[in-house]
Design a protein around this motif. Sequence first.
Motif, PDB file in Angstrom:
ATOM      1  N   ASP A  97       0.827  -1.253   0.025  1.00 31.14           N
ATOM      2  CA  ASP A  97      -0.032   0.151  -0.087  1.00 31.14           C
ATOM      3  C   ASP A  97       0.889   1.177   0.134  1.00 31.14           C
ATOM      4  N   SER A  98       1.871   1.117   0.130  1.00 29.18           N
ATOM      5  CA  SER A  98       2.912   2.339  -0.016  1.00 29.18           C
ATOM      6  C   SER A  98       3.250   2.909  -1.435  1.00 29.18           C
ATOM      7  N   LYS A  99       3.906   3.966  -1.340  1.00 34.61           N
ATOM      8  CA  LYS A  99       4.148   4.531  -2.532  1.00 34.61           C
ATOM      9  C   LYS A  99       5.170   3.837  -3.391  1.00 34.61           C
ATOM     10  N   ALA A 100       5.337   4.236  -4.641  1.00 39.07           N
ATOM     11  CA  ALA A 100       6.081   3.350  -5.512  1.00 39.07           C
ATOM     12  C   ALA A 100       7.645   3.523  -5.327  1.00 39.07           C
ATOM     13  N   GLU A 101       8.002   4.775  -4.922  1.00 38.82           N
ATOM     14  CA  GLU A 101       9.445   5.025  -4.465  1.00 38.82           C
ATOM     15  C   GLU A 101       9.822   4.234  -3.134  1.00 38.82           C
ATOM     16  N   GLU A 102       8.866   4.212  -2.411  1.00 33.53           N
ATOM     17  CA  GLU A 102       9.157   3.362  -0.870  1.00 33.53           C
ATOM     18  C   GLU A 102       9.151   2.050  -1.170  1.00 33.53           C
ATOM     19  N   GLN A 103       8.491   1.298  -2.041  1.00 35.61           N
ATOM     20  CA  GLN A 103       8.512   0.134  -2.495  1.00 35.61           C
ATOM     21  C   GLN A 103       9.971  -0.347  -3.162  1.00 35.61           C
ATOM     22  N   GLU A 104      10.242   0.576  -4.046  1.00 37.77           N
ATOM     23  CA  GLU A 104      11.591   0.252  -4.669  1.00 37.77           C
ATOM     24  C   GLU A 104      12.645   0.157  -3.666  1.00 37.77           C
ATOM     25  N   ALA A 105      12.675   1.304  -2.859  1.00 40.82           N
ATOM     26  CA  ALA A 105      13.651   1.448  -1.622  1.00 40.82           C
ATOM     27  C   ALA A 105      13.652   0.197  -0.838  1.00 40.82           C
ATOM     28  N   ALA A 106      12.521  -0.721  -0.577  1.00 41.29           N
ATOM     29  CA  ALA A 106      12.391  -1.741   0.223  1.00 41.29           C
ATOM     30  C   ALA A 106      12.472  -3.437  -0.477  1.00 41.29           C
ATOM     31  N   LEU A 107      13.175  -3.095  -1.670  1.00 39.39           N
ATOM     32  CA  LEU A 107      13.566  -4.380  -2.602  1.00 39.39           C
ATOM     33  C   LEU A 107      15.166  -4.696  -2.024  1.00 39.39           C
ATOM     34  N   VAL A 108      15.427  -5.882  -1.831  1.00 44.31           N
ATOM     35  CA  VAL A 108      16.638  -6.676  -1.901  1.00 44.31           C
ATOM     36  C   VAL A 108      17.081  -7.223  -2.854  1.00 44.31           C
ATOM     37  N   PHE A 109      18.044  -6.900  -3.707  1.00 38.97           N
ATOM     38  CA  PHE A 109      18.716  -7.557  -4.820  1.00 38.97           C
ATOM     39  C   PHE A 109      19.713  -8.545  -4.464  1.00 38.97           C
ATOM     40  N   TYR A 110      19.270  -9.862  -4.558  1.00 42.66           N
ATOM     41  CA  TYR A 110      20.173 -10.888  -4.442  1.00 42.66           C
ATOM     42  C   TYR A 110      19.892 -11.928  -5.334  1.00 42.66           C
ATOM     43  N   ASP A 111      21.293 -12.553  -6.192  1.00 42.74           N
ATOM     44  CA  ASP A 111      21.228 -13.517  -7.141  1.00 42.74           C
ATOM     45  C   ASP A 111      20.280 -13.125  -8.293  1.00 42.74           C
ATOM     46  N   ASN A 112      20.536 -11.881  -8.842  1.00 38.29           N
ATOM     47  CA  ASN A 112      19.902 -11.296  -9.798  1.00 38.29           C
ATOM     48  C   ASN A 112      18.308 -11.458  -9.774  1.00 38.29           C
ATOM     49  N   THR A 113      17.874 -11.364  -8.561  1.00 36.88           N
ATOM     50  CA  THR A 113      16.501 -11.207  -8.257  1.00 36.88           C
ATOM     51  C   THR A 113      15.969 -10.329  -7.239  1.00 36.88           C
ATOM     52  N   TYR A 114      14.686  -9.654  -7.306  1.00 39.23           N
ATOM     53  CA  TYR A 114      14.704  -8.745  -6.338  1.00 39.23           C
ATOM     54  C   TYR A 114      13.517  -9.386  -5.456  1.00 39.23           C
ATOM     55  N   HIS A 115      13.799  -9.173  -4.035  1.00 40.96           N
ATOM     56  CA  HIS A 115      13.072  -9.738  -2.796  1.00 40.96           C
ATOM     57  C   HIS A 115      12.456  -8.665  -2.096  1.00 40.96           C
ATOM     58  N   PRO A 116      11.113  -8.705  -1.737  1.00 43.36           N
ATOM     59  CA  PRO A 116      10.513  -7.669  -0.787  1.00 43.36           C
ATOM     60  C   PRO A 116      11.108  -7.731   0.483  1.00 43.36           C
ATOM     61  N   ASN A 117      11.660  -6.590   1.214  1.00 47.07           N
ATOM     62  CA  ASN A 117      11.959  -6.779   2.597  1.00 47.07           C
ATOM     63  C   ASN A 117      10.952  -7.107   3.568  1.00 47.07           C
TER      64      ASN A 117
END
Length: 303
Positions: A97-117
């Motif tokens: 439910d958060s803003k797009a920029e907040e969601q982008e900042a809460a993504l963990v990049f590992y093994d060429n994949t983005y994971h939600p924090n």
Amino acid sequence: MREERSSQDKKNSFFKKRWVYPTVYIASAAIILTGVLWYQNSGSNGTDQTEYKATDMPGKKFNDQPAVEVNRAMENFVMPVVSEDDAVIQMGFYDNDSKAEEQEAALVFYDNTYHPNTGLDIASKDGKEFDVVASLSGTVTKVMEDGLLGNVIVIEHDKGIVTQYQSVKDYEVKVGDQVEQGQVIAKSGTSLINEKAGNHVHFEIRKDNVPVNPHEYFNKSLSALQEAEITNEKAATDGDAGKSEEATEEGAADQEGAPADDSVTPDEEKPADDSSDKKDAGEDKDAGQDKDTSTDSEESTNS
């Protein structure tokens, strides 16, 4: 004889008075009631001295049932650090439910994949290691070494409600320990899944294995989370994050590909020119045929 009669007459006249018998009855009832109360009080005192057992003393059990720890429900969730003023949040919780920029900042990049924090990554302002403390009193249910997550400690506070501490080292607790709020349980460390965060602790609050935003429950009691209705709507799954990220990358690729479609290579110019030449040749041929036809028409008219 006269004296005896006079005394009897006096007695008879005394009992003939209206207030005598009621007074006697009231006095008798008062005496009987006093005796009953005295007997009851003496009996209860004896019971207190010989058969009374305290049930509110520390460590005592009543009917062999475990004592209910009501203090936990009154405690408020706090940051798992000794001093909040010296702490900084490196990465926030991924909220649908958060803003797009907040969601982008809460993504963990590992093994060429983005994971939600699914929690908060907390570090010290100076980047050094620090003591990790229990956010709430509870029972340690898991102490696990994990190279990817950076080791894990799980503390249960109520049925289905736990806190998780990842990226920790130098444990000071073991499974089965009862910990108090603010008690040091480990040191902050690092993890492979989020090397970018450096030395930190990954902190999660979960209800029925569904992660919730710790920010929403800091300084709120355990009972607030007990009463809350938690669903998976706010907590994104890896698939959702990957899908959104894939869509973002596809959109970016389309935007980057747009100028390339407009640009023309030398190899493409030749077919374009040939087609135009063929078109022009066809038009000239049609024009010639029209001219010949018009000439034939004129000759037939003249003849």
